[in-house]
Design a protein around this motif. Structure first.
Motif, PDB file in Angstrom:
ATOM      1  N   GLY A   1      -9.092 -11.372  -1.196  1.00 26.66           N
ATOM      2  CA  GLY A   1     -10.360 -11.269  -0.497  1.00 26.66           C
ATOM      3  C   GLY A   1     -10.501 -12.215   0.672  1.00 26.66           C
ATOM      4  O   GLY A   1     -11.612 -12.470   1.152  1.00 26.66           O
TER       5      GLY A   1
ATOM      6  N   VAL B   1      -0.144 -10.187   4.450  1.00 28.84           N
ATOM      7  CA  VAL B   1      -1.441  -9.539   4.634  1.00 28.84           C
ATOM      8  C   VAL B   1      -1.927  -8.968   3.304  1.00 28.84           C
ATOM      9  O   VAL B   1      -3.107  -9.100   2.948  1.00 28.84           O
ATOM     10  N   ASP B   2      -1.030  -8.332   2.540  1.00 29.47           N
ATOM     11  CA  ASP B   2      -1.407  -7.770   1.235  1.00 29.47           C
ATOM     12  C   ASP B   2      -1.912  -8.854   0.288  1.00 29.47           C
ATOM     13  O   ASP B   2      -2.883  -8.651  -0.436  1.00 29.47           O
TER      14      ASP B   2
ATOM     15  N   THR C   1       0.832  -1.190   0.000  1.00 29.52           N
ATOM     16  CA  THR C   1       0.000   0.000   0.000  1.00 29.52           C
ATOM     17  C   THR C   1       0.872   1.247   0.000  1.00 29.52           C
ATOM     18  O   THR C   1       0.373   2.343  -0.165  1.00 29.52           O
TER      19      THR C   1
ATOM     20  N   PHE D   1      -8.544 -11.939   3.660  1.00 29.82           N
ATOM     21  CA  PHE D   1      -8.237 -11.238   4.908  1.00 29.82           C
ATOM     22  C   PHE D   1      -8.737  -9.805   4.778  1.00 29.82           C
ATOM     23  O   PHE D   1      -8.404  -9.107   3.835  1.00 29.82           O
ATOM     24  N   VAL D   2      -9.569  -9.388   5.722  1.00 29.25           N
ATOM     25  CA  VAL D   2     -10.128  -8.036   5.624  1.00 29.25           C
ATOM     26  C   VAL D   2      -9.588  -7.166   6.719  1.00 29.25           C
ATOM     27  O   VAL D   2      -9.301  -7.503   7.772  1.00 29.25           O
TER      28      VAL D   2
ATOM     29  N   LYS E   1      -5.349  -9.921   1.469  1.00 26.42           N
ATOM     30  CA  LYS E   1      -6.324  -8.885   1.156  1.00 26.42           C
ATOM     31  C   LYS E   1      -6.645  -8.847  -0.333  1.00 26.42           C
ATOM     32  O   LYS E   1      -7.797  -8.681  -0.724  1.00 26.42           O
ATOM     33  N   SER E   2      -5.604  -9.020  -1.170  1.00 21.58           N
ATOM     34  CA  SER E   2      -5.835  -8.949  -2.610  1.00 21.58           C
ATOM     35  C   SER E   2      -6.692 -10.109  -3.101  1.00 21.58           C
ATOM     36  O   SER E   2      -7.367 -10.006  -4.108  1.00 21.58           O
TER      37      SER E   2
END
Length: 117
Positions: free
Chosen positions: A114, A107-108, A66, A116-117, A111-112
């Motif tokens: 979908g 984590v990225d 990010t 882990f939010v 998240k990418s």
């Protein structure tokens, strides 16, 4: 003397004489041409392999940070490993250790995808 021994001696003499009388420049030239041709073909194959490798690396999806810094691409195999470990219930820190990535990258990736939010 035995006939087998006489034939063996004649054979050895003929082999020794063949080293002195069978020096054909045409044979040596043919061998040289074959060697050069093989070298050129190997060079062409290496160039083609390098091109294919570059094309494969272009198609590798990246998972970015990010942050505004340029992110290193994470190979799809590593992404699949991260997803599999997460599905098995491993913690983020354990997944990071097993995949040799920082926790932020893990984590990225999650998240990418979908997960882990």
């Amino acid at each position: 003397m035995d006939l087998a021994l006489i034939l063996l001696i004649i054979g050895i003499i003929l082999v020794i004489l063949s080293f002195f009388f069978d020096r054909s420049p045409k044979n040596e030239e043919d061998i040289e041409n074959i060697s050069i041709s093989l070298h050129q073909e190997m060079h062409q194959l290496k160039k083609r392999l390098k091109t294919v490798e570059e094309e494969l690396l272009i198609g590798v999806p990246t998972v970015g940070h990010t942050k505004k810094t340029k992110a290193k691409p994470i190979h799809e195999i590593i992404v699949n490993q991260i997803l599999s470990l997460h599905a098995q219930g491993y913690s983020i820190s354990e997944i990071a250790k097993r995949s040799s990535l920082p926790e932020t990258d893990v984590v990225d990736v999650l998240k990418s995808r979908g997960v882990f939010v």
